[in-house]
Design an enzyme around this catalytic site. Structure first.
Site, PDB file in Angstrom:
ATOM      1  N   LEU A 143       4.774   1.418   3.957  1.00 52.50           N
ATOM      2  CA  LEU A 143       5.259   0.794   4.954  1.00 52.50           C
ATOM      3  C   LEU A 143       6.660   0.503   4.955  1.00 52.50           C
ATOM      4  CD1 LEU A 143       2.535  -2.116   4.734  1.00 52.50           C
ATOM      5  CD2 LEU A 143       2.529   0.121   6.155  1.00 52.50           C
ATOM      6  N   HIS A 195       6.787  -1.082  10.470  1.00 54.04           N
ATOM      7  CA  HIS A 195       5.128  -1.775  10.319  1.00 54.04           C
ATOM      8  C   HIS A 195       5.342  -3.385   9.914  1.00 54.04           C
ATOM      9  CE1 HIS A 195       4.957   2.587   8.455  1.00 54.04           C
ATOM     10  NE2 HIS A 195       4.043   2.686   9.443  1.00 54.04           N
ATOM     11  N   SER A 229       8.010   6.494   8.118  1.00 50.25           N
ATOM     12  CA  SER A 229       7.589   7.003   6.854  1.00 50.25           C
ATOM     13  C   SER A 229       8.308   8.222   6.325  1.00 50.25           C
ATOM     14  CB  SER A 229       5.948   6.716   6.775  1.00 50.25           C
ATOM     15  OG  SER A 229       5.754   5.396   6.793  1.00 50.25           O
TER      16      SER A 229
END
Length: 281
Positions: free
Chosen positions: A33, A37, A188
């Site tokens: 995360l 997020h 990510s």
């Protein structure tokens, strides 16, 4: 925050919340995360009494030459971040829990039209994998609202059409892109970039802004997009597409106007980056 990796405890807790009249929001993720997020969690909190996040690295949405095995898995750190952000429940199942009969025997979900073209062309089967796992998570959690990032704009369009076509009683909330200091959309996969590539990566967003300015000034779309692709190549990217589309259907259009979105995907070294820019409201 409670963390479950099994369906029984997940659904028991959710049933208790529903009996109490709580409105439930879902934030599906693949983990690792970042601030983007966490802003989904913030948005979910604004629309619900209880927030459920999921972490599941879904093998169905990875192609044979993609990064499934090396995709970062950081559960302990993710739990800490979610707890600090006020998430109420984390569902983090393994593959056998969600796909007990195996992937080859799994019923698949396909969303036509909006899943075609753009990333759908360059990642065959990806959006079938997304639609399948999201449909499954919706069935397991039965949320009132679900939050998804606008960075994955085609994914968001696929999910909205899935919910609309299946008459699911779920409000889908698109959350604006979280960006780094140079405009690079948080992802990510950004950690795959080495220092040299990271220093150039912000040019992706600059290209979008410059292409939008050309369109706004009346330059023909084909010409403006061609120049944008050339700029990307000059900055060391390997562009897959730069396209002007309708925000709902994702069909190509020729005019930068309300209801349009400019989308780009390009590789920088081995890292695939995506971004988009919607017509300002």
């Amino acid at each position: 925050m409670q963390t479950f990796d099994d369906i029984t405890n997940l659904q028991s807790t959710l049933s208790t919340w529903r009996r109490k009249g709580y409105r439930i929001a879902l934030v599906p993720t693949m983990g690792n995360l970042h601030e983007g997020h966490l802003r989904l969690v913030d948005a979910a909190r604004q629309h619900a009494d209880r927030v459920v996040a999921t972490i599941f690295v879904n093998p169905l949405q990875f192609g044979p030459d993609e990064d499934l095995e090396r995709y970062p898995r950081t559960l302990a750190e993710d739990q800490r971040l979610l707890t600090e952000r006020g998430c109420d429940l984390l569902f983090a199942p393994n593959v056998d829990t969600l796909y007990p009969q195996g992937q080859s025997a799994l019923t698949r979900v396909s969303v036509p039209q909006v899943s075609e073209g753009l990333c759908g062309t360059h990642r065959p089967g990806h959006f079938d994998g997304v639609a399948t796992v999201v449909s499954l998570l919706f069935n397991l959690t039965r949320p009132d609202v679900a939050c998804f990032g606008e960075k994955d704009f085609q994914q968001l369009a696929v999910i909205r059409k899935l919910v609309r076509d299946q008459h699911m009683p779920i409000d889908i909330i698109g959350v604006p892109i979280a960006r780094d200091h140079d405009g690079l959309a948080l992802s990510s996969r950004n950690h795959y970039l080495d220092d040299k590539a990271r220093a150039r990566a912000g040019r992706l967003h600059e290209c979008l802004l410059e292409s939008a300015r050309r369109l706004e000034q009346g330059e023909p779309s084909e010409q403006a997009l061609t120049k944008g692709l050339q700029q990307l190549e000059g900055a060391g990217f390997q562009p897959e597409y730069l396209a002007l589309c309708d925000t709902e259907t994702l069909r190509p259009i020729n005019t930068w106007q309300p209801g349009s979105v400019l989308l780009v995907a390009a590789r920088l070294g081995s890292t695939r980056l995506i971004d988009n820019l919607s017509f300002p409201t």
